[in-house]
Design a protein around this motif. Structure first.
Motif, PDB file in Angstrom:
ATOM      1  N   GLY A  86       0.802  -1.215   0.000  1.00 33.91           N
ATOM      2  CA  GLY A  86       0.000   0.000   0.000  1.00 33.91           C
ATOM      3  C   GLY A  86       0.834   1.263   0.000  1.00 33.91           C
ATOM      4  N   THR A  87       1.912   1.290   0.799  1.00 37.36           N
ATOM      5  CA  THR A  87       2.769   2.475   0.861  1.00 37.36           C
ATOM      6  C   THR A  87       3.463   2.736  -0.464  1.00 37.36           C
ATOM      7  N   LEU A  88       4.076   1.705  -1.019  1.00 36.89           N
ATOM      8  CA  LEU A  88       4.838   1.885  -2.258  1.00 36.89           C
ATOM      9  C   LEU A  88       3.908   2.195  -3.433  1.00 36.89           C
ATOM     10  N   ALA A  89       2.746   1.539  -3.480  1.00 39.96           N
ATOM     11  CA  ALA A  89       1.800   1.792  -4.573  1.00 39.96           C
ATOM     12  C   ALA A  89       1.258   3.215  -4.504  1.00 39.96           C
ATOM     13  N   ALA A  90       0.876   3.669  -3.312  1.00 39.92           N
ATOM     14  CA  ALA A  90       0.337   5.017  -3.168  1.00 39.92           C
ATOM     15  C   ALA A  90       1.405   6.071  -3.464  1.00 39.92           C
ATOM     16  N   SER A  91       2.643   5.822  -3.028  1.00 45.12           N
ATOM     17  CA  SER A  91       3.729   6.765  -3.315  1.00 45.12           C
ATOM     18  C   SER A  91       3.975   6.866  -4.816  1.00 45.12           C
ATOM     19  N   TRP A  92       3.913   5.738  -5.493  1.00 42.12           N
ATOM     20  CA  TRP A  92       4.145   5.736  -6.944  1.00 42.12           C
ATOM     21  C   TRP A  92       3.002   6.428  -7.681  1.00 42.12           C
ATOM     22  N   LEU A  93       1.779   6.204  -7.219  1.00 36.77           N
ATOM     23  CA  LEU A  93       0.619   6.792  -7.895  1.00 36.77           C
ATOM     24  C   LEU A  93       0.500   8.295  -7.650  1.00 36.77           C
ATOM     25  N   LEU A  94       0.776   8.714  -6.416  1.00 36.40           N
ATOM     26  CA  LEU A  94       0.567  10.112  -6.050  1.00 36.40           C
ATOM     27  C   LEU A  94       1.788  10.979  -6.273  1.00 36.40           C
ATOM     28  N   GLY A  95       2.965  10.372  -6.275  1.00 32.40           N
ATOM     29  CA  GLY A  95       4.182  11.156  -6.427  1.00 32.40           C
ATOM     30  C   GLY A  95       4.347  12.104  -5.251  1.00 32.40           C
ATOM     31  N   THR A 141      -3.533   1.103   5.506  1.00 30.23           N
ATOM     32  CA  THR A 141      -2.550   1.768   6.360  1.00 30.23           C
ATOM     33  C   THR A 141      -1.371   2.280   5.537  1.00 30.23           C
ATOM     34  N   GLY A 142      -0.926   1.476   4.585  1.00 27.97           N
ATOM     35  CA  GLY A 142       0.172   1.894   3.726  1.00 27.97           C
ATOM     36  C   GLY A 142      -0.187   3.109   2.895  1.00 27.97           C
ATOM     37  N   ALA A 143      -1.400   3.135   2.355  1.00 26.42           N
ATOM     38  CA  ALA A 143      -1.833   4.283   1.560  1.00 26.42           C
ATOM     39  C   ALA A 143      -1.900   5.546   2.408  1.00 26.42           C
ATOM     40  N   VAL A 144      -2.430   5.423   3.634  1.00 30.10           N
ATOM     41  CA  VAL A 144      -2.494   6.580   4.540  1.00 30.10           C
ATOM     42  C   VAL A 144      -1.090   7.041   4.916  1.00 30.10           C
ATOM     43  N   THR A 145      -0.184   6.096   5.128  1.00 25.10           N
ATOM     44  CA  THR A 145       1.199   6.434   5.450  1.00 25.10           C
ATOM     45  C   THR A 145       1.843   7.240   4.330  1.00 25.10           C
ATOM     46  N   ALA A 146       1.632   6.814   3.095  1.00 19.64           N
ATOM     47  CA  ALA A 146       2.224   7.509   1.950  1.00 19.64           C
ATOM     48  C   ALA A 146       1.688   8.926   1.820  1.00 19.64           C
ATOM     49  N   VAL A 147       0.414   9.132   2.166  1.00 13.57           N
ATOM     50  CA  VAL A 147      -0.222  10.441   1.994  1.00 13.57           C
ATOM     51  C   VAL A 147       0.099  11.381   3.140  1.00 13.57           C
ATOM     52  N   THR A 148       0.124  10.852   4.384  1.00 13.80           N
ATOM     53  CA  THR A 148       0.228  11.715   5.559  1.00 13.80           C
ATOM     54  C   THR A 148       1.516  11.540   6.355  1.00 13.80           C
ATOM     55  N   GLY A 149       2.223  10.422   6.170  1.00 14.70           N
ATOM     56  CA  GLY A 149       3.396  10.139   6.992  1.00 14.70           C
ATOM     57  C   GLY A 149       3.040   9.620   8.379  1.00 14.70           C
TER      58      GLY A 149
END
Length: 248
Positions: A86-95, A141-149
């Protein structure tokens, strides 16, 4: 460019001393407190990079501090894998494009959950539900981590709903936060922030006050009851959520 000065170094040390103490007592809060306070004096990306070394080491200490490491790892690995994905996918998608008000919304959700907990409203995850829910919770959780830290939603409510005892919950939180920290560090590698020598050195120096604070917090936690720990745990979530909700 990160340019440390004596007042800034003192501010960083006191910040990680406080953050480590809170983490030692309730098992979480180091990233939220540290990034929240450091953000007053530096860009958020620098604050997140400073967090890497203290977060990794304190999480290792936390996840290896109990006797249930192997059993918890076997039980929680689907969630941990989901956090990475989730973290890596969201980071890649959102930049690097921030989602406005995402952190504030996250804080409101955390406040609501803490109030339910203080009101003794119990949530429970059954074994049958846990089988498929764990990777979903991890990915979210990974997606939220990528967006908010921030690592706490929805993993913390999920782990608390498993009915773990005090020390088991602390160790499970350490596992979850370790996975989030490593995944966040990998995503930060795409920038040159972690490559700055002074910033990397400051992150290593921040270990000392973070570990000192965590030691004091653990000393206090070992002297309180399961019910008192539960109350402090939700009070900690309430304060962390309020801090996040007030960010704009």
């Amino acid at each position: 460019m990160f340019e440390p000065s004596a007042p800034l170094i003192l501010f960083i040390a006191l910040t990680f001393l406080l953050a480590g103490f809170v983490k030692g007592v309730v098992g979480l809060g180091l990233p939220t407190i540290a990034v929240g306070l450091l953000g007053l004096s530096m860009p958020p990306l620098q604050a997140a990079a400073l967090l890497i070394a203290p977060s990794v080491v304190t999480n290792i200490w936390q996840l290896t501090g109990g006797s249930r490491f192997t059993a918890l790892l076997h039980r929680l690995w689907p969630m941990l894998l989901g956090i990475f994905i989730g973290t890596l996918a969201a980071s890649w998608l959102l930049g690097s494009q921030p989602l406005h008000y995402a952190t504030s919304v996250l804080g409101i959700a955390l406040v609501a959950y803490a109030l339910l907990g203080l009101g003794k409203v119990h949530f429970q995850v059954t074994p049958a539900t846990e089988h498929w829910l764990a990777p979903v919770i991890g990915a979210l959780t990974g997606a939220v981590t990528a967006v908010t830290g921030v690592f706490v939603i929805p993993s913390v409510p999920y782990l608390q709903a498993l009915g773990l005892q005090k020390e088991e919950l602390i160790q499970a939180l350490g596992l979850s936060f370790m996975a989030s920290t490593l995944a966040l560090a990998i995503s930060l590698m795409h920038s040159d922030t972690l490559q700055q020598g002074p910033l990397f050195g400051a992150s290593l120096l921040a270990l000392l006050p973070a570990l000192g604070g965590m030691f004091l917090g653990q000393w206090l936690r070992q002297r309180i009851s399961q019910e008192r720990f539960r109350q402090w745990f939700f009070c900690g979530l309430l304060l962390l959520g309020a801090n996040l909700a007030l960010r704009f």
